[in-house]
Design an enzyme around this catalytic site. Structure first.
Site, PDB file in Angstrom:
ATOM      1  N   ASP A   1      -4.052   3.766   7.281  1.00 43.82           N
ATOM      2  CA  ASP A   1      -2.905   3.824   8.183  1.00 43.82           C
ATOM      3  C   ASP A   1      -1.579   3.728   7.410  1.00 43.82           C
ATOM      4  OD1 ASP A   1      -2.586   4.182  10.922  1.00 43.82           O
ATOM      5  OD2 ASP A   1      -1.902   2.116  11.188  1.00 43.82           O
ATOM      6  N   ASP A   2      -1.586   2.902   6.368  1.00 45.83           N
ATOM      7  CA  ASP A   2      -0.381   2.745   5.539  1.00 45.83           C
ATOM      8  C   ASP A   2      -0.122   4.023   4.740  1.00 45.83           C
ATOM      9  OD1 ASP A   2      -0.560   0.138   6.497  1.00 45.83           O
ATOM     10  OD2 ASP A   2      -1.726  -0.501   4.761  1.00 45.83           O
ATOM     11  N   VAL A   3      -1.205   4.638   4.270  1.00 47.03           N
ATOM     12  CA  VAL A   3      -1.060   5.895   3.528  1.00 47.03           C
ATOM     13  C   VAL A   3      -0.493   6.980   4.452  1.00 47.03           C
ATOM     14  CG1 VAL A   3      -2.338   7.730   2.355  1.00 47.03           C
ATOM     15  CG2 VAL A   3      -2.832   5.341   1.829  1.00 47.03           C
TER      16      VAL A   3
ATOM     17  N   ASN B   1       0.829  -1.209   0.000  1.00 47.59           N
ATOM     18  CA  ASN B   1       0.000   0.000   0.000  1.00 47.59           C
ATOM     19  C   ASN B   1       0.866   1.263   0.000  1.00 47.59           C
ATOM     20  OD1 ASN B   1      -2.332  -1.525   0.059  1.00 47.59           O
ATOM     21  ND2 ASN B   1      -2.561  -1.414   2.284  1.00 47.59           N
TER      22      ASN B   1
END
Lengths: 144, 318
Positions: free
Chosen positions: B261-263, B47
């Site tokens: 959250d990954d972004v 991601n």
């Protein structure tokens, strides 16, 4: 257009000390007809294809035959492949490797692929490190 | 060059449904029709790679893939402009399913597979490739759960190798994999608190507990520790400061929290890789995460929307 804009950005490559068995696994699973060979810094040093393995597993006179029907026994292929399965691929690699630079023109990649009749050509950066490959389908998609 | 490592990537399959009922009587079949669905490459590092690529940052995604679903992951990443460098395995890449009920998208239901078992020889192949990539890496992201068969000490080993090669390490993991990597002093640590609600054996429910845990990780050598406080707020602990970063938005605006959250972490990396200040990177990261959470698309690609969301982000010293 530059090669970097049309290439497949994939770094799948092998080192020269992997066994033939592992190479076949990679070619099969990654669905690639050939794979670049690199050193421990990722610098392109060679190339190896399915064709190189078949050639290695067939009798020396095979190139002179026009048909596989002249081969007395296809079990020869199986036996020879089994014999070399755990050998490093180093002996079967093409070291006179063609490549293009990521900054080259798309026509240079097209010229190599068409003139040499290869399915793809590795792409390297200014230091000779593998950064991708241009496949026939990349060219077709690009020029359509 | 930024390198992301996702040892346990996935195909993310998302279904939007009107309602989801569980059948409690025996019958032949019980059908829930999806209004729409999407399929995309997933996993924490994956991601982050996709997000960075959408912002025009060249990066390489590494890890394990296998079988038909492995091809889906690799194909999707290439279509996104990410350079791929995956080791093919004998198994099949996992599929993670998300069910989003229309009107209640802020509370998605997730079904995650544990992933394919990795053989020792497959791990050896990955480490050779990883060593090669470190010759050109400036940042290394080690993110996500470990697939079965992989030693929990692997992130520690990979972080030490990256540091020795001169690359900065971002670690986003949980449980033993996280605990055993802390002494390798990653530059940024973001504990995965979805399942592992504790760090170093301490619960992370209060601000004080989060700050204490973060300070412990900083004492181990990390420069920045980012810990989720709640769905719209995070706490960042550095050597000199403790910051609370908060998004002022109602959770009812969330359309898809998967990957947000990954972004966030990708946004922090995006800014830090351009030599921005930590404060600026944290604000941009949360704005990017917020923009993703508010869009149906898993990963926001619109820089204008992210910049606009910066207005919703506050950052206060604790």
């Amino acid at each position: 257009m530059k090669v970097s804009e049309i290439m497949t950005k994939d770094l799948t490559a092998v080192e020269k000390d992997i066994p033939v068995r592992e190479l076949i696994f990679i070619l099969n699973n990654a669905e690639m007809p050939n794979v670049p060979v690199v050193d421990e810094d990722g610098i392109l040093t060679g190339f190896i294809s399915e064709k190189d393995l078949i050639r290695a597993a067939l009798p020396g006179y095979f190139e002179m035959l026009h048909s596989t029907s002249f081969i007395p026994d296809m079990n020869q292929l199986s036996r020879k492949l089994t014999q070399i399965a755990d050998e490093p691929i180093e002996r079967f690699i093409q070291t006179a490797v063609m490549s293009v630079s990521e900054d080259d023109d798309d026509l240079q990649a097209a010229d190599l692929i068409i003139r040499k009749g290869v399915k793809n050509v590795p792409v390297v950066d200014a230091d000779g490190r593998l950064v991708g490959r241009v496949r026939r389908i990349d060219l077709l998609r690009h020029f359509l | 060059m930024i390198v992301t490592v996702t040892l346990n990537p996935a195909v993310d399959k998302m279904y939007w449904v009107e309602g989801l009922k569980m059948c409690d009587v025996t019958q032949e079949e019980f059908l829930t029709r999806a209004i729409r669905s999407t399929t995309s490459a997933g996993g924490k590092g994956v991601n982050i790679s996709v997000f960075l690529s959408r912002l025009g940052i060249e990066n390489v995604a590494m890890g394990f893939v296998g079988g038909h679903t492995g091809h889906v992951v690799v194909r999707d990443l290439r279509d996104e402009g990410v350079t791929t460098n995956f080791v093919w395995t004998h198994g099949e890449t996992r599929v993670n399913v998300t069910l989003l009920q229309v009107g209640r998208e802020h509370s998605p239901n997730l079904i995650d597979e544990s992933g394919q078992t990795i053989l020792p020889e497959e791990m050896d192949r990955l480490m050779r490739r990883y060593r090669r990539m470190l010759t050109r890496a400036t940042w290394v992201v080690l993110a996500g759960s470990l697939p079965p068969g992989v030693d929990p000490g692997i992130y520690g080993e990979m972080a030490r190798m990256a540091k020795d090669a001169g690359a900065k390490v971002i670690l986003s993991a949980g449980g033993e994999a996280l605990a055993r990597a802390l002494d390798a002093s990653p530059y940024i640590v973001k504990p995965d608190t979805r399942e592992h609600l504790a760090l170093d054996g301490k619960g992370l429910t209060s601000v004080d507990a989060i700050v204490d845990a973060g300070k412990h990780v900083v004492a181990c050598g990390a420069e920045i520790v980012i810990i989720s406080h709640d769905v719209t707020g995070d706490i960042a602990i550095t050597r000199d400061d403790v910051w609370e970063i908060r998004a002022s938005t109602p959770t009812s605006r969330f359309k898809n929290l998967v990957g947000a959250d990954d972004v966030f972490l990708g946004g922090v990396l995006y800014k830090l890789s351009q030599d921005a200040l930590v404060k600026e990177a944290l604000r941009f990261g949360l704005a990017a995460g917020l923009a993703s959470a508010e869009s149906e698309e898993k990963i926001c690609r619109n820089m204008a929307v992210i910049e606009e969301r910066m207005q919703n982000i506050s950052l206060a010293r604790l």
